[in-house]
Design an enzyme around this catalytic site. Structure first.
Site, PDB file in Angstrom:
ATOM      1  N   HIS A   1      40.310  30.254  50.119  1.00  0.00           N
ATOM      2  CA  HIS A   1      39.032  30.394  49.406  1.00  0.00           C
ATOM      3  C   HIS A   1      38.735  29.174  48.525  1.00  0.00           C
ATOM      4  O   HIS A   1      38.154  29.300  47.447  1.00  0.00           O
ATOM      5  CB  HIS A   1      39.009  31.660  48.539  1.00  0.00           C
TER       6      HIS A   1
ATOM      7  N   ASN B   1      35.741  40.810  50.199  1.00  0.00           N
ATOM      8  CA  ASN B   1      35.279  39.933  51.278  1.00  0.00           C
ATOM      9  C   ASN B   1      33.967  40.464  51.844  1.00  0.00           C
ATOM     10  O   ASN B   1      33.533  41.550  51.490  1.00  0.00           O
ATOM     11  CB  ASN B   1      36.318  39.899  52.410  1.00  0.00           C
TER      12      ASN B   1
ATOM     13  N   HIS C   1      41.410  38.212  39.834  1.00  0.00           N
ATOM     14  CA  HIS C   1      42.688  38.899  40.031  1.00  0.00           C
ATOM     15  C   HIS C   1      42.413  40.393  40.229  1.00  0.00           C
ATOM     16  O   HIS C   1      41.845  41.024  39.333  1.00  0.00           O
ATOM     17  CB  HIS C   1      43.560  38.665  38.791  1.00  0.00           C
TER      18      HIS C   1
HETATM   19 FE1  HDE Z   1      43.172  36.790  48.399  1.00  0.00          FE
HETATM   20  N1  HDE Z   1      43.969  35.214  47.380  1.00  0.00           N
HETATM   21  N2  HDE Z   1      45.021  37.298  49.034  1.00  0.00           N
HETATM   22  N3  HDE Z   1      42.399  38.272  49.549  1.00  0.00           N
HETATM   23  N4  HDE Z   1      41.337  36.273  47.830  1.00  0.00           N
HETATM   24  C1  HDE Z   1      43.277  34.318  46.660  1.00  0.00           C
HETATM   25  O1  HDE Z   1      43.869  33.616  44.500  1.00  0.00           O
HETATM   26  C2  HDE Z   1      46.173  36.826  48.524  1.00  0.00           C
HETATM   27  C3  HDE Z   1      43.084  39.164  50.315  1.00  0.00           C
HETATM   28  C4  HDE Z   1      40.179  36.946  48.073  1.00  0.00           C
HETATM   29  O2  HDE Z   1      36.614  33.140  44.395  1.00  0.00           O
HETATM   30  C5  HDE Z   1      44.150  33.406  45.859  1.00  0.00           C
HETATM   31  O3  HDE Z   1      42.885  32.593  42.756  1.00  0.00           O
HETATM   32  C6  HDE Z   1      47.300  37.530  49.097  1.00  0.00           C
HETATM   33  C7  HDE Z   1      42.247  40.255  50.738  1.00  0.00           C
HETATM   34  C8  HDE Z   1      39.068  36.246  47.493  1.00  0.00           C
HETATM   35  O4  HDE Z   1      38.403  32.574  43.276  1.00  0.00           O
HETATM   36  C9  HDE Z   1      45.557  33.915  46.180  1.00  0.00           C
HETATM   37  C10 HDE Z   1      46.768  38.438  49.974  1.00  0.00           C
HETATM   38  C11 HDE Z   1      41.012  39.982  50.201  1.00  0.00           C
HETATM   39  C12 HDE Z   1      39.617  35.123  46.875  1.00  0.00           C
HETATM   40  C13 HDE Z   1      45.289  35.048  47.133  1.00  0.00           C
HETATM   41  C14 HDE Z   1      45.335  38.283  49.916  1.00  0.00           C
HETATM   42  C15 HDE Z   1      41.126  38.749  49.467  1.00  0.00           C
HETATM   43  C16 HDE Z   1      41.038  35.181  47.094  1.00  0.00           C
HETATM   44  C17 HDE Z   1      43.904  31.942  46.059  1.00  0.00           C
HETATM   45  C18 HDE Z   1      47.499  39.419  50.863  1.00  0.00           C
HETATM   46  C19 HDE Z   1      39.721  40.804  50.360  1.00  0.00           C
HETATM   47  C20 HDE Z   1      38.876  34.036  46.140  1.00  0.00           C
HETATM   48  C21 HDE Z   1      43.271  31.449  44.773  1.00  0.00           C
HETATM   49  C22 HDE Z   1      48.449  40.241  50.198  1.00  0.00           C
HETATM   50  C23 HDE Z   1      39.828  42.132  49.786  1.00  0.00           C
HETATM   51  C24 HDE Z   1      38.575  34.395  44.725  1.00  0.00           C
HETATM   52  C25 HDE Z   1      43.290  32.574  43.893  1.00  0.00           C
HETATM   53  C26 HDE Z   1      37.804  33.273  44.069  1.00  0.00           C
HETATM   54  C27 HDE Z   1      41.936  34.243  46.591  1.00  0.00           C
HETATM   55  C28 HDE Z   1      46.275  35.794  47.630  1.00  0.00           C
HETATM   56  C29 HDE Z   1      44.464  39.051  50.749  1.00  0.00           C
HETATM   57  C30 HDE Z   1      39.994  38.173  48.800  1.00  0.00           C
HETATM   58  C31 HDE Z   1      46.529  32.893  46.726  1.00  0.00           C
HETATM   59  C32 HDE Z   1      48.753  37.260  48.788  1.00  0.00           C
HETATM   60  C33 HDE Z   1      42.662  41.467  51.577  1.00  0.00           C
HETATM   61  C34 HDE Z   1      37.603  36.634  47.555  1.00  0.00           C
HETATM   62  O5  HDE Z   1      46.188  34.410  45.047  1.00  0.00           O
END
Ligand code: HDE
Length: 699
Positions: free
Chosen positions: A90, A163, A354
């Site tokens: 992202h 999402n 978060h």
């Molecule tokens: Fe994320 N995801 N994600 N994700 N995600 C990040 O956090 C992660 C997942 C989503 O505009 C990171 O600050 C793991 C699902 C959005 O700043 C990180 C898993 C969904 C955004 C991270 C998921 C999301 C992130 C990278 C599986 C939809 C951007 C930078 C366990 C429900 C937020 C940050 C923004 C961002 C980890 C799965 C949505 C690395 C480990 C499912 C919208 O922490």
């Protein structure tokens, strides 16, 4: 030598301080107005006024630069550190401020304060993002979009980090790094950037049957949205609402855009990425600047444990959705985005979301993907934003009182007072204490079970909902899924990966499998894949289709008006009024940026020259040309591409009779959404057809 040049030369050798506020400092013959008023003076970060921001300190005008030049060193050091690590996923995002307003009567559902009083406007910051590409990548790759909203409530910040697709690729957090490694550019060659059409991605997907439902969504038009303003958003996981009486209900969050849901065609996406790689960011920014504030309704699907037990899938499995036909959407409020960030880096880049930022009245479910996320987001901010004080960055600060006994750490911006930074204490009766009545409490549940690493059997049906999705699409949407699979698998170099994928697609829907195999020229060659659990046929859910629920509108859409010298001013004014009445934005496009002269001699300045405004930027186009204009444009490749593309992309094309020769030259006839606006009621026919979006019959 011009007078100003003389001044510049003098100033370069010895900056002269005049008695007035303005002095002139020259560089390379240019003049830069500077002030000697202390209030506006440029200073170092320590507040020392800088006398010369053009030249480093040297030994003689041609001599070496001196190490003691603290002004230069400070400036360069700060510059060297301007970038922070971009998000691992992202990374490319666009954000905006706004507010959330609850609808009445949510109290039986949840005690969350911001969902109670409809007169309260809770400030929000929303960030929309692509997933796979870097921060500088294009806006329209085929990709899932992040839809993250931070609510600055009076009970603390609540982040809904979702999402634009209601399900996810994987079921367990353990697989997230693998998924991301597979989709990102391949590590040996460093490409492709922001693309799923490559071997490592499809290798992983073809070995992960649980990703089949999401991959159907990924191959649909959902992953090439027309605008960030025209996307739905989903919380994906099952969450919990808890009311004042402590009663719990499961909920799934849904955002619905007031602007309607819309997507571009793949060929448009490819061309837009070349012509304006900031297409979505610009669109969001421009809409807010012109006061056309994007709006979404927030709804929840509410259900209890008994209902959950009746579904043929597990509500803790993030690869599954609950069809609206089974549990309807219950609207609980609306979000309006009405303010652009003042500074992209400070706000959109530094905002830290978060899923663990919660307020009383909302709780997590045991979804194993969500549970893993609860660790990841805090952890990632430590490396991205430098330490645990990222909540002190303005965009992340809560807007309600915040106090505790955490102290120090990197980038501490506050100076906490007092002697006491521990609890319990008797020295400071005013120090912060826990509050068992108003504080956040998790729902009390009984947990017991063996300690093990295992996937629940209730998570094992990987194909039924993929099938449900495909069979709920309209014919054009199904065609696009076939084309997307064919393109992506066509880009894969390893034949066994393609054949394995065809095996999965056959289980999703045999007809889809046949069509993709035919498009690839691989009929009958699919690998045999045996599902862990045989799929069932669920009743189609029309609510999953974007086209089936599209409402006619031109609101927030863009119309490109191609004009030329000699154009009738009256027609032009009439068109603009008609489009604006429908809430559409009209952009004038002329052969040259210098403008054109209308029939009454008025000079009209266009927004773009034709070479910089391909028709892929617009939802509909109108050709308002003079006879000579239509003739001249026939030898302009950009103009020919403009009309040909508009036609091929199934757009409604309005034209004045004099523009017909240009259409003819491009091989386009009137009819099927090509509307002569000179005819009586031609203009209203154009508006009516343009409101319906694309002319699918032409496909
Ligand atoms: Fe994320 N995801 N994600 N994700 N995600 C990040 O956090 C992660 C997942 C989503 O505009 C990171 O600050 C793991 C699902 C959005 O700043 C990180 C898993 C969904 C955004 C991270 C998921 C999301 C992130 C990278 C599986 C939809 C951007 C930078 C366990 C429900 C937020 C940050 C923004 C961002 C980890 C799965 C949505 C690395 C480990 C499912 C919208 O922490």
């Amino acid at each position: 030598m011009a007078k100003s040049d003389k001044k510049a030369k003098k100033a370069t050798s010895k900056p002269s301080k005049s008695s007035k506020n303005e002095i002139q400092v020259g560089v390379g013959g240019e003049l830069h107005p500077v002030t000697n008023n202390r209030d506006q003076s440029m200073t170092t970060n320590q507040g020392t006024v800088i006398s010369d921001d053009q030249n480093s300190l040297k030994s003689g005008s041609r001599g070496p630069t001196l190490l003691e030049d603290f002004v230069l060193r400070e400036k360069i050091t700060h510059f060297d550190h301007e970038r922070i690590p971009e998000r691992i996923v992202h990374a490319r995002g666009s954000g905006a401020h706004g507010y959330f307003q609850a609808y009445p009567n949510n109290s039986s559902l949840t005690c969350a304060g911001f969902l109670q009083d409809p007169s309260v406007k809770t400030p929000v910051f929303a960030r929309f993002s692509t997933v796979a590409g870097g921060a500088g990548s294009v806006d329209l790759p085929r990709d899932v979009r992040g839809f993250a909203v931070k609510f600055y409530t009076q009970e603390g910040n609540f982040d809904l980090v979702g999402n634009n697709i209601p399900v996810f690729f994987i079921q367990d957090a353990m697989k997230f790094p693998d998924l991301v490694h597979a989709v990102k550019m391949e590590p040996d060659r460093g490409y492709p950037q922001a693309a799923t059409a490559h071997d490592t991605f499809w290798d992983f997907i073809s070995l992960m049957p649980e990703s089949m439902h999401m991959i159907l969504w990924a191959m649909s038009d959902r992953t090439i949205p027309r605008s960030l303003r025209m996307m739905e958003g989903f919380g994906v996981h099952t969450f919990k609402f808890i009311n004042q009486r402590g009663q719990m209900k499961f909920v799934k969050f849904h955002w619905r855009p007031k602007q309607g849901v819309a997507s571009v065609l793949w060929d448009e996406a490819v061309k837009i990425n070349g012509a304006d790689q900031d297409f979505h960011r610009r669109d969001l920014h421009d809409a807010i600047e012109r006061g056309d504030f994007p709006e979404w309704e927030l709804s929840v699907q509410v259900f209890d444990q008994k209902k959950a037990d009746s579904f043929p899938f597990d509500v803790l499995d993030p690869t599954k959705l609950i069809p609206e036909e089974m549990v309807p959407l219950q609207p609980i409020g609306k979000m309006v985005l009405d303010r652009n960030p003042t500074n992209f880096f400070a706000e959109t880049e530094q905002v830290a979301f978060h899923p663990g930022h919660l307020v009383p009245g909302i709780d997590f479910s045991d979804d194993p993907l969500l549970q893993g996320r609860l660790f990841s987001y805090l952890d990632t901010q430590l490396s991205r934003l430098g330490g645990p004080n990222f909540h002190q960055i303005p965009v992340n600060q809560p807007r309600c009182p915040m106090r505790n006994l955490q102290r120090d750490a990197l980038m501490q911006m506050t100076a906490p007072t007092g002697r006491v930074s521990y609890e319990p204490n008797s020295l400071d009766p005013d120090s912060p204490r826990e509050n068992p009545t108003a504080g956040f409490e998790s729902e009390r549940t009984t947990q017991s079970g063996e300690k093990l690493r295992e996937r629940s059997r209730t998570f094992m049906d990987h194909y039924s909902q993929a099938r449900l999705f495909y069979r709920s699409m309209t014919a054009p949407e199904q065609n696009h899924i076939v084309k997307a699979f064919s393109f992506e698998l066509g880009m894969v170099e390893t034949s066994s990966i393609r054949l394995r994928m065809l095996g999965h697609i056959n289980i999703v829907d045999p007809d889809l499998g046949k069509r993709v195999a035919k498009a690839l020229g691989l009929e009958g060659q699919a690998e045999k894949v045996t599902p862990a659990i045989a799929p069932i046929d669920m009743a189609p859910s029309p609510a999953l289709s974007m086209l089936a629920k599209a409402r006619p509108t031109l609101s927030g859409r863009k119309i490109g008006l191609l004009i030329s010298d000699g154009v009738q001013q009256g027609t032009l004014d009439q068109l603009c009024r008609a489009a604006e009445k429908e809430g559409a934005v009209v952009e004038l496009i002329a052969p040259k940026i210098g403008g054109i002269k209308s029939d009454n001699g008025q000079i009209i300045s266009p927004k773009h020259a034709i070479a910089a405004a391909p028709s892929v930027f617009y939802d509909a186009v109108i050709l308002v040309l003079s006879e000579a204009g239509a003739k001249a444009l026939q030898s302009d490749p950009a103009a020919m591409a403009f009309v040909r593309d508009a036609h091929a992309h199934l757009k409604v094309i309005g034209f004045v009779a004099k523009a017909m020769p240009l259409l003819k030259a491009a091989g386009i006839e009137a009819g099927e959404g090509v509307v002569n606006i000179d005819k009586s009621s031609g203009l209203s026919a154009f508006v009516k057809q343009a409101k319906n979006g694309r002319v699918w019959e032409r496909a």
